[in-house]
Structures are given as structure tokens and as C-alpha cells.
Design a protein around this motif. Structure first.
Motif, short mmCIF file in Angstrom:
data_model
loop_
_atom_site.label_atom_id
_atom_site.label_comp_id
_atom_site.label_asym_id
_atom_site.label_seq_id
_atom_site.Cartn_x
_atom_site.Cartn_y
_atom_site.Cartn_z
N LYS A 29 219.51 79.10 5.16
CA LYS A 29 218.44 80.08 5.08
C LYS A 29 218.85 81.26 4.18
CE LYS A 29 215.96 83.43 7.89
NZ LYS A 29 215.86 84.06 9.20
N ASN A 30 220.06 81.75 4.35
CA ASN A 30 220.53 82.89 3.55
C ASN A 30 220.64 82.53 2.07
OD1 ASN A 30 220.65 84.62 5.72
ND2 ASN A 30 222.78 84.17 6.17
N LEU A 31 221.05 81.29 1.77
CA LEU A 31 221.12 80.87 0.36
C LEU A 31 219.73 80.76 -0.24
CD1 LEU A 31 223.99 78.25 0.62
CD2 LEU A 31 224.01 80.34 -0.77
N ILE A 32 218.77 80.26 0.53
CA ILE A 32 217.39 80.18 0.03
C ILE A 32 216.83 81.59 -0.19
CG2 ILE A 32 215.04 79.45 0.62
CD1 ILE A 32 216.93 77.15 -0.22
N LEU A 33 217.09 82.50 0.74
CA LEU A 33 216.64 83.88 0.56
C LEU A 33 217.32 84.53 -0.64
CD1 LEU A 33 216.52 85.13 4.26
CD2 LEU A 33 214.58 84.63 2.75
N TYR A 34 218.59 84.22 -0.83
CA TYR A 34 219.34 84.76 -1.98
C TYR A 34 218.71 84.31 -3.29
CZ TYR A 34 223.12 85.26 -5.36
OH TYR A 34 223.85 85.57 -6.47
N SER A 35 218.14 83.11 -3.32
CA SER A 35 217.53 82.60 -4.56
C SER A 35 216.38 83.48 -5.03
CB SER A 35 217.04 81.16 -4.38
OG SER A 35 215.89 81.12 -3.56
N LYS A 36 215.74 84.18 -4.11
CA LYS A 36 214.62 85.06 -4.48
C LYS A 36 215.08 86.29 -5.24
CE LYS A 36 211.80 83.54 -0.64
NZ LYS A 36 211.09 83.91 0.58
N SER A 37 216.35 86.64 -5.11
CA SER A 37 216.87 87.83 -5.79
C SER A 37 217.52 87.52 -7.14
CB SER A 37 217.87 88.55 -4.89
OG SER A 37 219.04 87.77 -4.75
N LEU A 38 217.57 86.25 -7.52
CA LEU A 38 218.22 85.87 -8.77
C LEU A 38 217.39 86.33 -9.97
CD1 LEU A 38 219.37 82.25 -7.88
CD2 LEU A 38 220.79 84.30 -8.05
N ARG A 39 218.07 86.88 -10.96
CA ARG A 39 217.37 87.32 -12.16
C ARG A 39 217.67 86.46 -13.37
NH1 ARG A 39 218.49 93.33 -13.28
NH2 ARG A 39 220.59 92.58 -13.08
N PHE A 40 218.90 85.96 -13.49
CA PHE A 40 219.29 85.22 -14.68
C PHE A 40 219.42 83.72 -14.45
CE2 PHE A 40 221.11 89.52 -15.18
CZ PHE A 40 220.30 89.93 -16.22
N THR A 41 219.08 83.28 -13.27
CA THR A 41 219.09 81.86 -12.93
C THR A 41 217.72 81.49 -12.42
OG1 THR A 41 221.41 82.00 -12.30
CG2 THR A 41 220.19 80.09 -11.50
N PRO A 43 215.19 80.40 -10.05
CA PRO A 43 215.23 80.28 -8.59
C PRO A 43 214.82 78.88 -8.10
CG PRO A 43 213.97 82.21 -9.23
CD PRO A 43 214.30 81.47 -10.48
N VAL A 44 213.90 78.23 -8.78
CA VAL A 44 213.46 76.89 -8.37
C VAL A 44 214.62 75.91 -8.54
CG1 VAL A 44 211.85 75.02 -8.85
CG2 VAL A 44 211.07 77.39 -8.92
N TYR A 45 215.33 76.01 -9.64
CA TYR A 45 216.49 75.15 -9.89
C TYR A 45 217.56 75.41 -8.83
CZ TYR A 45 220.79 73.50 -12.03
OH TYR A 45 222.00 72.88 -12.26
N PHE A 46 217.83 76.68 -8.55
CA PHE A 46 218.85 77.04 -7.57
C PHE A 46 218.50 76.47 -6.20
CE2 PHE A 46 220.73 79.94 -4.44
CZ PHE A 46 222.05 79.96 -4.87
N ARG A 47 217.24 76.63 -5.76
CA ARG A 47 216.82 76.11 -4.46
C ARG A 47 216.94 74.59 -4.40
NH1 ARG A 47 212.95 80.33 -4.76
NH2 ARG A 47 211.44 78.91 -5.69
N SER A 48 216.59 73.92 -5.50
CA SER A 48 216.70 72.45 -5.49
C SER A 48 218.16 72.02 -5.41
CB SER A 48 216.01 71.84 -6.71
OG SER A 48 216.72 72.12 -7.89
N ARG A 49 219.06 72.74 -6.08
CA ARG A 49 220.48 72.42 -5.99
C ARG A 49 221.01 72.63 -4.58
NH1 ARG A 49 224.10 72.19 -10.34
NH2 ARG A 49 225.49 71.68 -8.62
N ILE A 50 220.60 73.73 -3.95
CA ILE A 50 221.02 74.02 -2.58
C ILE A 50 220.51 72.93 -1.63
CG2 ILE A 50 220.77 75.63 -0.63
CD1 ILE A 50 222.67 76.58 -2.87
N SER A 51 219.24 72.59 -1.76
CA SER A 51 218.65 71.54 -0.91
C SER A 51 219.37 70.21 -1.09
CB SER A 51 217.18 71.37 -1.22
OG SER A 51 216.47 72.53 -0.91
N ASN A 52 219.65 69.86 -2.35
CA ASN A 52 220.33 68.60 -2.62
C ASN A 52 221.74 68.59 -2.04
OD1 ASN A 52 218.15 67.52 -3.95
ND2 ASN A 52 218.88 68.13 -5.98
N GLU A 53 222.46 69.69 -2.15
CA GLU A 53 223.82 69.77 -1.59
C GLU A 53 223.79 69.63 -0.07
OE1 GLU A 53 227.11 70.12 -2.71
OE2 GLU A 53 226.19 69.46 -4.57
N PHE A 54 222.85 70.30 0.58
CA PHE A 54 222.77 70.21 2.03
C PHE A 54 222.37 68.81 2.46
CE2 PHE A 54 223.38 74.67 2.08
CZ PHE A 54 223.77 74.99 3.37
N ARG A 55 221.46 68.17 1.73
CA ARG A 55 221.09 66.78 2.05
C ARG A 55 222.27 65.85 1.86
NH1 ARG A 55 216.72 67.15 -1.36
NH2 ARG A 55 215.14 68.27 -0.25
#
Length: 83
Positions: A29-41, A43-55
Motif C-alpha cells: 500500500k505504501n509503495l502504491i501511495l508513493y507512486s502518486k508522488s513521483l515526478r520523474f518516473t 507512476p503507471v509504470y512504477f505501479r505495474s512494476r510493483i504489482s508484478n514484483e508482489f505477484r
């Protein structure tokens, strides 16, 4: 709140303590929330990477592997930058 794990003199988490299911979900949850604050990355890519790693790590059975994956996620969150 993520529980404080025992740390060595350099501040690294001591291995051997398994994170609970709720702590792992809180990290997600904290990593997904952190993705909302990203400026130079992207956020959709970051969330998909996080989801894939957890899966991918969903079926880890070795406590060492679980602890390593958890520490990797914590490091990403605490570092505040995406490499």
C-alpha cells in the motif's frame, strides 16, 4: 505503521525475522501511495512494476527469500528514488 525490526550497528535490518502478512500488505500500500508522488518516473509504470514484483513473490516459501524481498521493498520506499 511498519514494525521496527532489530538493527545492527549500521542500521541494517537483522535477518531471520519474518514480516507478517499485514506488514507486507502495508508495504504494498505504501509503495502504491508513493507512486502518486513521483515526478520523474511514470507512476503507471512504477505501479505495474510493483504489482508484478508482489505477484511474482507471492509464492515464496523460504524465509530468507521473503525477508530479502521485504527488505528490497523497504529500501525502495526509504531511499525515495527509483533506480
Amino acid at each position: 505503521m511498519i514494525r521496527d525490526f532489530p538493527k545492527d550497528s549500521k542500521g541494517h535490518i537483522v535477518d531471520g525475522i519474518m514480516p507478517t502478512r499485514s506488514e507486507i500488505l502495508r508495504l504494498y500500500k505504501n509503495l502504491i501511495l508513493y507512486s502518486k508522488s513521483l515526478r520523474f518516473t511514470n507512476p503507471v509504470y512504477f505501479r505495474s512494476r510493483i504489482s508484478n514484483e508482489f505477484r511474482k513473490n507471492k509464492f515464496l516459501t523460504s524465509s530468507e527469500e521473503v525477508i530479502f524481498a521485504y527488505k528490497k521493498g523497504l529500501a525502495l520506499l526509504n531511499r525515495g528514488s527509483v533506480v
